[in-house]
Design an enzyme around this catalytic site. Sequence first.
Site, PDB file in Angstrom:
ATOM      1  N   THR A  37     -14.617   6.960  -3.342  1.00 45.41           N
ATOM      2  CA  THR A  37     -16.069   7.035  -3.277  1.00 45.41           C
ATOM      3  C   THR A  37     -16.473   7.934  -2.119  1.00 45.41           C
ATOM      4  OG1 THR A  37     -18.105   5.698  -3.159  1.00 45.41           O
ATOM      5  CG2 THR A  37     -16.242   4.964  -1.826  1.00 45.41           C
ATOM      6  N   CYS A  38     -17.752   8.316  -2.097  1.00 44.62           N
ATOM      7  CA  CYS A  38     -18.261   9.165  -1.016  1.00 44.62           C
ATOM      8  C   CYS A  38     -19.780   9.078  -1.036  1.00 44.62           C
ATOM      9  CB  CYS A  38     -17.763  10.604  -1.172  1.00 44.62           C
ATOM     10  SG  CYS A  38     -18.296  11.408  -2.712  1.00 44.62           S
ATOM     11  N   GLY A  39     -20.467  10.190  -0.803  1.00 41.17           N
ATOM     12  CA  GLY A  39     -21.920  10.186  -0.836  1.00 41.17           C
ATOM     13  C   GLY A  39     -22.480  10.284  -2.240  1.00 41.17           C
TER      14      GLY A  39
END
Length: 286
Positions: free
Chosen positions: A241-243
């Site tokens: 996951t990330c932004g």
Amino acid sequence: MTTDPDDPRLLVSTDWLAAHLSDPDLRILDATWFLEPGRDARAEYAAAHIPGARFFDLDEITDKRSSLPHMAPLPELFISRMRAMGIGDGHQVVIYDNSPVRSAARVWWTFRLMGKTDVAVLDGGLGKWLAEGRPVEDLPPVMRDRHMTTQRQAALVRDVTQVAAASKLDSHVIIDARSAERFRGEAAEPRAGLRSGHIPGSRNLPFGRLYNPDGTMKSADALRAEFEAAGVDLTRPAITTCGSGVTAATLFLALERVGHRDHSLYDGSWAEWGSFPDLKIATGDA
């Protein structure tokens, strides 16, 4: 220093691309995308790109039904856009970028999601290509329609419900590619209206730690060490996951590089999780 060999299904060097540049079934994509305003990826592509490269627009080839940024496109849209760009079955695809967020990995993951495996990221991207004095052009490529089939690989993507269950049950190791400051909740999110923090139980491995100073990805052994230093148990299934799902693809690519086989990407990432007040968040270190 030893390097990992070229892998046309994962990562290829600038030497490999230069040697194959005239191959009739090679297709090159410029997947440059910028998070910060002020730079125009399409205009930069038009000014100079690797010979024959097409431009892949992450903000246009997306799920039009979603309000979230650049969610994975429906197979029908993907097929339509790729055929119009002259990309189809039987082609070897190489994807590069000139972006600080390494957006080529996201487009590589999109191809994988669609069941296309003859696709690789150019190691070091356009920056390394230019530093070596290799050719670029400003001419639009000649594109002829080519038939394409897809087979969506649902196991490679996760939605918010699946990630919430994985967090609650601790069934997967969740790996967050954002900066340590954003992960800990100490820095504001670049997108307005999002809370700060991280998915409970997740581990933080900022994507920049997976690259060498020249923009090439670290060796498999060095990547494995980075995952372990971040507290990631590589024997467990993983969700990246990330932004907004772009740099999470770098983690996905790195997991492939180290031989991990049970991993998926949370497409909505923090743009989705951070917008829902009823979803739990954590702050500080993992």
